[in-house]
Design an enzyme around this catalytic site. Structure first.
Site, mmCIF file in Angstrom:
data_model
loop_
_atom_site.group_PDB
_atom_site.id
_atom_site.type_symbol
_atom_site.label_atom_id
_atom_site.label_comp_id
_atom_site.label_asym_id
_atom_site.label_seq_id
_atom_site.Cartn_x
_atom_site.Cartn_y
_atom_site.Cartn_z
ATOM 1 N N HIS A 12 0.820 -1.222 0.000
ATOM 2 C CA HIS A 12 0.000 0.000 0.000
ATOM 3 C C HIS A 12 0.854 1.273 0.000
ATOM 4 O O HIS A 12 0.363 2.335 0.391
ATOM 5 C CB HIS A 12 -1.006 -0.016 1.164
ATOM 6 C CG HIS A 12 -0.384 0.056 2.537
ATOM 7 N ND1 HIS A 12 -1.004 -0.457 3.661
ATOM 8 C CD2 HIS A 12 0.774 0.597 2.992
ATOM 9 C CE1 HIS A 12 -0.248 -0.244 4.721
ATOM 10 N NE2 HIS A 12 0.830 0.409 4.342
ATOM 11 N N HIS A 59 -0.846 6.167 8.657
ATOM 12 C CA HIS A 59 0.542 6.623 8.765
ATOM 13 C C HIS A 59 0.617 8.076 9.225
ATOM 14 O O HIS A 59 1.584 8.770 8.925
ATOM 15 C CB HIS A 59 1.252 6.455 7.429
ATOM 16 C CG HIS A 59 1.151 5.079 6.832
ATOM 17 N ND1 HIS A 59 0.000 4.588 6.279
ATOM 18 C CD2 HIS A 59 2.073 4.078 6.717
ATOM 19 C CE1 HIS A 59 0.210 3.348 5.836
ATOM 20 N NE2 HIS A 59 1.453 3.014 6.088
ATOM 21 N N HIS A 193 10.519 -4.445 5.481
ATOM 22 C CA HIS A 193 11.099 -3.146 5.151
ATOM 23 C C HIS A 193 11.510 -2.412 6.411
ATOM 24 O O HIS A 193 10.972 -2.653 7.491
ATOM 25 C CB HIS A 193 10.187 -2.274 4.273
ATOM 26 C CG HIS A 193 8.858 -1.843 4.829
ATOM 27 N ND1 HIS A 193 7.928 -2.696 5.356
ATOM 28 C CD2 HIS A 193 8.294 -0.600 4.890
ATOM 29 C CE1 HIS A 193 6.839 -2.024 5.706
ATOM 30 N NE2 HIS A 193 7.038 -0.750 5.453
ATOM 31 N N GLU A 240 3.995 -4.296 9.916
ATOM 32 C CA GLU A 240 2.812 -4.180 9.052
ATOM 33 C C GLU A 240 2.310 -5.555 8.587
ATOM 34 O O GLU A 240 1.192 -5.662 8.080
ATOM 35 C CB GLU A 240 3.110 -3.283 7.838
ATOM 36 C CG GLU A 240 3.282 -1.811 8.210
ATOM 37 C CD GLU A 240 3.209 -0.874 6.995
ATOM 38 O OE1 GLU A 240 3.472 0.316 7.183
ATOM 39 O OE2 GLU A 240 2.884 -1.323 5.883
HETATM 40 FE FE LIG Z 1 2.412 1.161 5.488
#
Ligand SMILES: [Fe+3]
Ligand SMILES: [Fe+3]
Lengths: 284, 120, 284, 120
Positions: A12, A59, A193, A240
């Site tokens: 996303h 976020h 990540h 996530e």
């Molecule tokens: Fe994200």
């Protein structure tokens, strides 16, 4: 009765929105990523789900650390995006589904999930990018979306066992809803990540692929990880993965993998696209 | 000082827990404000005054002045809110990655490619 | 190690603040209510707890139904009151305790309580009235307070079994905190009352007294009630009993009743003041 | 229409569930705004315009005009936010109790006393 017929995992990240806005899908950098999507789009256009339950994290558009919910969910008929700080043009509103949303809220709070329940909730790229990936050109106004927002920004965060249980409770809630509708669940974000620190740029391809495998056939194994294990194996923002784990929790039937496309890197992340079908046992 | 979330440490990683959330509250609140164009304009017009408005510490102001991302993380910044500050500076995630790892943006991108192929 | 040495149940209605502001404590209406408090004040002044964990509900000062948390908790060093709509002068800030607050948050989110965690949280009469009752003249600045806010305004609400479990998780979190401090827990609100509808004015004295008895010696019995049972037995706003039930959950040791004063009506409510001592088993 | 929370019904009782929260959203939002003196002043200066600003339905506006608490509950009002409206009207909880039960405030208080003594 309502049925969850399948689920999708997808990235996303905001860079995808930029790539689509600028028509970069066929460039060498983006092609291996976007080439994964047509089969999933076709499946969605064929199955025409009435509702998408979409797990994402905010976020820093709607929620700040002044009041940070562990789990928030929308119960509105419409959701709006707005400027996330980069001046990117905001996009059309997302259609909600308040009736099923409240049904789920009633059911899962009774089961002991301490939701923050939102009649107004701005939705950020975590929610809008996946919708635009599935229905390019922001052609998703016909699909009703129920946003479920999981805190991935501030510790303490719900652990994988808990987000999986949240998914299961939502799965049970949908199964008890009386209308004959089809639901598809999106688990968005991740995979490995790390954006921040001297370890920035960390990606763990082998770990990501193992997670995708486990999401299909052995999701309980993922619930054994703590968030700290995810950070160690997948980088700081691999928490996530909780959205994918929650998604998998909702699938209470027989799960079959229909499509997969893993590609890394996209921006700083490992991107795992997967389409799962969920077949509920037929009542005798 | 607020409790650490965990005893586990990861090299080059700043866990944003209660201790950091408390330390960085004003800094992150300033960055969160950058969702609004008016706030971005106000910062650009007078960065020092804008930092002062959110009661940043001297160390935080110094890190803002120097676009020192690691410094901002150490002073309680969360990458999610800091991204709105770096966005205002027109830096993307690979630029920031380079800044944090002491690489050029291209070197950082090359590392991402290697990591993405699993060459680690 | 930190210890929960006891707990207090008390009303938190705004009418009490008015009565105290206007010096009505000795009037016939208020005397039977206020006469209950000196023994509790004496006990608090003798024990000098370092921290108060205070369960209350927000009646529409900080939270609205745009984003309504099931459970919210403060982790700040200071909390502010402000105008709740009646123009009553606001009162001095409440002192917080961020270190223990974050310790509790870390511990209970890991246990699967999906808290909304607040570094900024305006606190309303539900929190300030009990403090002023215990330390009249708003002389509570020396006591550190951890606010825990339970949704009692909008269904779905956490059920009594869940608020009790929340209490138990907080009890365990305090017991694992390394500093040698003494904690007292306040469960505020209730008891039987109904403010709205043609049934307004409902009070159930026998039910309230039975609840107080059960809070001492058989709290598990209270967790068998659903919120609908509480509404039936105690009126629409008797769901505020969840704050008393959560309080009782925190007491993991041997519980002894030290003082009680039930009086009804105060405004539209049954008011139950109770002082409980909690003796933790000594480690051998 | 949003789902009912429960099938159980209690005489004279309006459970504020999702269905009501949706129906009464604008009404409750208006009442919540009354936490601010500026909002109270704006309402007092021009009640109709203020109701319009929060997109109240005609039935909600009518109930606001008539100080009809039961009507407001039926139209999705929550007592917690309505209390800020009735506070603005200088009505206390016993006044509202009387209005809802068709008693005078003194009769309502007398009922509370009887209920408080357990004479029911
Ligand atoms: Fe994200
Ligand atoms: Fe209350």
């Amino acid at each position: 009765m309502a049925k969850i017929i399948g689920a999708v995992t997808t990235s996303h990240i905001p860079a995808i929105a930029n790539a689509m806005a600028n028509g970069l899908e066929e460039t060498p950098y983006w092609k291996p990523f976007f080439d994964g999507y047509p089969p999933v789009r076709d499946w969605l256009n064929e199955k025409k789900p009435d509702v998408i339950i979409l797990f994402y994290n905010d976020h820093g558009l709607e929620f700040f650390i002044d009041k940070k919910p562990t789990f928030a969910m929308g119960v509105a008929d419409e959701y709006y995006n707005s400027d996330e700080g980069w001046g990117i043009p905001t996009i059309p509103p997302v259609t909600g589904e308040s009736d099923l949303s409240w049904h789920i809220a009633n059911s899962i709070v009774d089961e002991g999930f301490d939701m923050t329940i939102c009649q107004e909730m701005k939705v950020d790229h975590g929610l809008t990018v996946p919708l635009n990936l599935m229905w390019p050109g922001h052609q998703y106004g016909h699909v009703k979306v129920i946003p479920v927002c999981i805190n991935c920004e501030q510790y303490p965060m719900a652990q994988p066992w808990r987000t999986f249980e949240l998914g299961r409770a939502i799965g049970r809630a949908v199964a008890s809803y009386e209308e004959d509708i089809n639901v598809v669940v999106f688990g968005t974000g991740g995979m490995s990540h790390q954006l921040d620190g001297e370890r920035a740029g960390f990606i763990n391809r082998a770990f990501d692929i193992d997670c995708l495998d486990k999401l299909v056939s052995n999701p309980e194994a993922l619930t054994k990880y703590s968030n700290m294990d995810l950070v160690e194996q997948g980088g700081a923002q691999a928490v996530e993965l909780n959205m994918l784990i929650a998604m998998r929790g909702t699938l209470l039937g027989k799960v079959t993998e229909r499509h997969r496309n893993y590609h890394a890197p996209i921006s700083n992340t490992g991107s795992g696209l997967m389409l799962l079908e969920n077949e509920m046992p037929t009542a005798e | 000082m607020a409790s650490n979330y965990t005893d586990r440490k990861f090299q080059g990683t700043y866990l944003f827990d209660g201790q950091m959330a408390k330390k960085g509250y004003g800094l992150n609140k300033m960055c969160y404000s950058f969702n609004d164009q008016i706030a971005r304009d106000a910062f650009n017009a007078d960065p020092e005054a804008y930092c002062e408005k959110f009661k940043l510490t001297e160390a935080q102001k110094e890190a803002i002045r120097n676009k020192d991302v690691i410094g901002l993380l150490r002073e309680g910044g969360s990458i999610y809110y800091l991204a709105k500050f770096t966005g205002l500076l027109k830096l993307n995630m690979q630029d920031i990655g380079g800044l944090q790892t002491g690489m050029s943006t291209d070197e950082f991108k090359a590392m991402l490619e290697r990591n993405g192929r699993g060459e680690v």
